[in-house]
Scaffold this motif. Structure first.
Motif, PDB file in Angstrom:
ATOM      1  N   THR B 136       0.845  -1.203   0.000  1.00  0.00           N
ATOM      2  CA  THR B 136       0.000   0.000   0.000  1.00  0.00           C
ATOM      3  C   THR B 136       0.873   1.243   0.000  1.00  0.00           C
ATOM      4  OG1 THR B 136      -1.511  -1.220   1.409  1.00  0.00           O
ATOM      5  CG2 THR B 136      -1.980   1.096   1.098  1.00  0.00           C
ATOM      6  N   ILE B 139       2.454   1.811  -3.390  1.00  0.00           N
ATOM      7  CA  ILE B 139       1.496   2.328  -4.359  1.00  0.00           C
ATOM      8  C   ILE B 139       1.233   3.810  -4.115  1.00  0.00           C
ATOM      9  CG2 ILE B 139      -0.914   2.172  -5.123  1.00  0.00           C
ATOM     10  CD1 ILE B 139      -0.704  -0.838  -4.634  1.00  0.00           C
ATOM     11  N   PHE B 184       5.965  -0.005  -8.505  1.00  0.00           N
ATOM     12  CA  PHE B 184       4.508   0.131  -8.515  1.00  0.00           C
ATOM     13  C   PHE B 184       3.849  -1.181  -8.945  1.00  0.00           C
ATOM     14  CE2 PHE B 184       0.474   1.651 -10.185  1.00  0.00           C
ATOM     15  CZ  PHE B 184       0.106   2.556  -9.223  1.00  0.00           C
ATOM     16  N   TYR B 188       1.353  -4.316  -7.083  1.00  0.00           N
ATOM     17  CA  TYR B 188       0.133  -4.914  -7.617  1.00  0.00           C
ATOM     18  C   TYR B 188       0.274  -6.415  -7.775  1.00  0.00           C
ATOM     19  CZ  TYR B 188      -2.648  -0.834  -8.495  1.00  0.00           C
ATOM     20  OH  TYR B 188      -3.426   0.255  -8.336  1.00  0.00           O
ATOM     21  N   ARG B 191       0.029  -8.151  -4.421  1.00  0.00           N
ATOM     22  CA  ARG B 191      -1.342  -8.174  -3.881  1.00  0.00           C
ATOM     23  C   ARG B 191      -2.228  -9.113  -4.678  1.00  0.00           C
ATOM     24  NH1 ARG B 191      -2.114  -3.106  -0.672  1.00  0.00           N
ATOM     25  NH2 ARG B 191      -4.292  -3.642  -0.514  1.00  0.00           N
ATOM     26  N   LEU B 192      -2.051  -9.084  -5.985  1.00  0.00           N
ATOM     27  CA  LEU B 192      -2.865  -9.919  -6.861  1.00  0.00           C
ATOM     28  C   LEU B 192      -2.568 -11.398  -6.596  1.00  0.00           C
ATOM     29  CD1 LEU B 192      -4.877  -9.101  -8.965  1.00  0.00           C
ATOM     30  CD2 LEU B 192      -3.123  -9.309 -10.697  1.00  0.00           C
TER      31      LEU B 192
END
Lengths: 338, 307
Positions: B136, B139, B184, B188, B191-192
């Motif tokens: 987080t 990002i 960045f 993702y 998390r994905l």
């Protein structure tokens, strides 16, 4: 810019589950017994209507979410940061001693933090703290305005496309595809380079044009998932018109995930806007913004790190708060995790 | 095969409309593009006329667009103010951007999937919380701030990496910029992978595998992970286009002589035609990358083909 939510909403076949399918027995009985006469209220159990909240123990999804949120430290942390940032944007004079670009003294240029200026001075010799406080307005205003407009577009197009289907829906979906295909920063760069005199509203317009697609896709998927539910059929049988069904019954039950994405979107837009400022295609000098301060800092950051650190800190804290807020709200709205 | 053809046909209008939109937005909005491109200096009337004639500005918009696209397909991306073709400017720069994007991409793939698996296997554990909080944060911090911080910290202060330029070649000179560019996407991917793995570990086939008495390593590695990686692969594919675009910022910071740096410099010098030419090209790469990913996705997941 991709959305924080994992999974790709939007295709008709794989429409995401609406936030409230798994809430267990819907609390519509209690709501109906204490609620409006006529029985229509019972058909849409989770409509966050004020009468239901004060009158009975019928807990809506939103109320459940609030009860859950109240106990989360992260929620309060980001809320406090956002309230402070919001206050800076609304009434900067409360925090800053100087107005924007006011009382600058070139002799003080780039001086580090010290007596008289906690954050030091910027390139023009202005009090950096005051400048940073004034920078909040551009970021937050653009972030919120872009998201609100994008949300409005998403709600209207998503409702119309998802509810009516057919040619209209196909058309909307194709247009969404087109705009979805344009990368955010690059697309904005092309357009903004062509406008030498761009202000806050031009920025907002460009960012809305490039940023409405994610929410529209999600909204459409939600509407498709919700519109076949029993309470919609019930409302229709009771003689409710299309507009009433769309706004009173489908919308309140479909909006939750879109709302979460909107919150995350504010953070993303603020970061994107700062990137454009930093690249030199965003706001221009007399305006004050965190991105512009970072743009100036790029040349001097090695010798004068304070120029980079302070605006970066404020920018990151704000963006992070929006993202974390979105994250906890999503957790709170998702009954599967309880 | 039918899916591939369908998807190709679908891509054509998206491609045409997207380039048309960019073209329209830049050249047809209120304000004289020639004046806008000229900046603050006054321009003589004769020059304006010549320029308008040369750029077909007196023709209808669609005709103008036709000329433009014709040029683009012939490798003509316009000229700089000094009359140098933009395509020449880019010829030497391709390699740098491709190497940078590749470095970032490998970084995303290896570290991102690794972190995602570690977090996903123990949902709610310390590692999971750390990965979630860390991603987080990554990002939220704009890429250029990450870039400068990394440059000061790892380049200047610690001296672990070269701070700028490509003197030391691939991979040494590209490591730090690659990590910054990939940070960045890494967040993702992590998390994905995590979300997808958590969901798949709850699936029936995993329970069946456990019931059969398979070892956990085999269940996770062979069954759950393979299915979990489908969305990750999609993202990684799309992200290759993103990385080419993100190179604008990273190459500017680390002074890598790639396409992104060209855009970066041209923006600073206010060279509109160059920016438009290069960015249009990048957008096209982005669209083509998306198309390729969708086709590959169909190969990976038969359900997509039949839908």
């Amino acid at each position: 810019m991709p959305e924080l939510l994992p999974g790709k909403p939007g295709k008709p076949g794989e429409a995401p589950k609406p936030g409230r399918t798994a809430t267990g027995p819907p609390p519509d009985l209690t709501a109906a017994s204490g609620g409006a006469p006529g029985g229509v209220a019972g058909a849409a159990p989770d409509v966050p209507d004020p009468a239901g909240e004060t009158g009975t123990a019928g807990r809506s999804l939103w109320r459940d979410a609030w009860l859950e949120l109240r106990g989360r430290v992260v929620f309060w942390m980001s809320a406090v940061i956002l309230v402070v940032a919001g206050a800076m944007a609304a009434v900067p004079d409360l925090f800053a001693a100087m107005g924007p670009n006011e009382n600058c003294n070139l002799r003080m240029s780039k001086k580090g933090p010290g007596a008289g200026a906690v954050f030091g001075y910027d390139l023009q010799g202005c009090d950096y703290w005051s400048q940073i406080v004034h920078g909040a307005r551009a970021s937050i205003l653009i972030g919120v305005a872009v998201t609100v407009f994008a949300l409005l577009i998403a709600v209207v197009l998503g409702l119309v496309g998802g509810y009516y289907g057919g040619v209209l829906d196909a058309l909307i979906a194709r247009i969404t595809d087109v705009f979805f295909g344009i990368p955010f920063v690059l697309g904005a760069t092309v357009v903004l380079v062509a406008f030498p005199g761009r202000g806050m509203w031009a920025m907002t317009l460009v960012l809305v044009v490039l940023g409405w697609t994610t929410m529209t896709r999600l909204m459409r998927g939600q509407v498709i998932a919700v519109k076949d539910m029993d309470f919609v059929a019930a409302a229709r049988m009771l003689g409710a018109g299309d507009r009433r069904i769309m706004f009173r019954h489908i919308l309140p039950n479909a909006i939750a995930p879109v709302f979460v994405v909107a919150m995350l979107n504010v953070g993303n837009v603020i970061a994107g806007e700062a990137t454009l400022d930093y690249l030199g295609v965003g706001l221009q000098y007399p305006d004050v913004s965190w991105g512009l301060q970072l743009n100036v800092a790029q040349t001097f950051f090695a010798e004068y790190p304070h120029l980079l650190v302070f605006p970066a800190l404020f920018l990151t804290a704000t963006v992070l708060s929006f993202l974390m807020l979105g994250d906890v709200v999503r957790d709170a709205l998702d009954p599967k995790l309880r | 095969m039918r899916y591939a053809v369908q998807r190709l046909i679908q891509a054509v209008p998206v491609f045409v409309i997207t380039t048309f939109l960019i073209y329209t937005m830049v050249f047809a909005l209120p304000g004289d593009p020639i004046l806008a491109l000229a900046g603050d200096k006054p321009v003589p009337e004769q020059v304006l006329d010549v320029m308008r004639e040369r750029y077909h500005l007196n023709d209808p918009l669609l005709v103008q667009y036709g000329y433009y696209m014709l040029g683009v397909f012939q490798g003509d991306l316009g000229e700089t103010f000094t009359g140098q073709p933009v395509s020449d400017l880019l010829a030497d720069r391709w390699a740098v951007t491709a190497q940078l994007a590749l470095t970032a991409w490998i970084f995303e793939l290896v570290v991102g999937v690794g972190l995602g698996v570690v977090a996903g296997l123990r949902r709610g554990g310390i590692a999971d919380t750390a990965v979630l909080a860390g991603t987080t944060f990554v990002i939220a911090v704009p890429v250029f701030v990450v870039g400068y911080t990394a440059q000061i910290l790892f380049g200047l202060n610690l001296g672990l990496f070269p701070t700028a330029g490509t003197d030391e070649g691939w991979p040494v000179s590209y490591l730090l910029p690659g990590m910054v560019l990939g940070s960045f996407g890494l967040a993702y991917v992590a998390r994905l992978t995590r979300t997808s793995l958590v969901e798949n570990l709850r699936a029936d086939y995993v329970r069946t595998a456990t019931a059969k008495g398979l070892r956990r390593r085999r269940i996770v590695g062979l069954h759950a992970l393979r299915n979990s990686l489908i969305p990750v692969v999609t993202y990684l594919g799309i992200d290759f286009g993103n990385l080419m675009a993100g190179a604008v910022v990273t190459e500017g910071i680390f002074n890598l002589p790639g396409i992104g740096q060209q855009v970066f410099q041209s923006i600073q010098l206010q060279e509109g035609p160059v920016v438009v030419g290069v960015v249009t090209l990048l957008v096209m790469i982005f669209i083509v990358a998306n198309l390729v990913v969708d086709l590959l996705y169909g190969v990976l997941d038969p359900r997509i083909r039949r839908a």
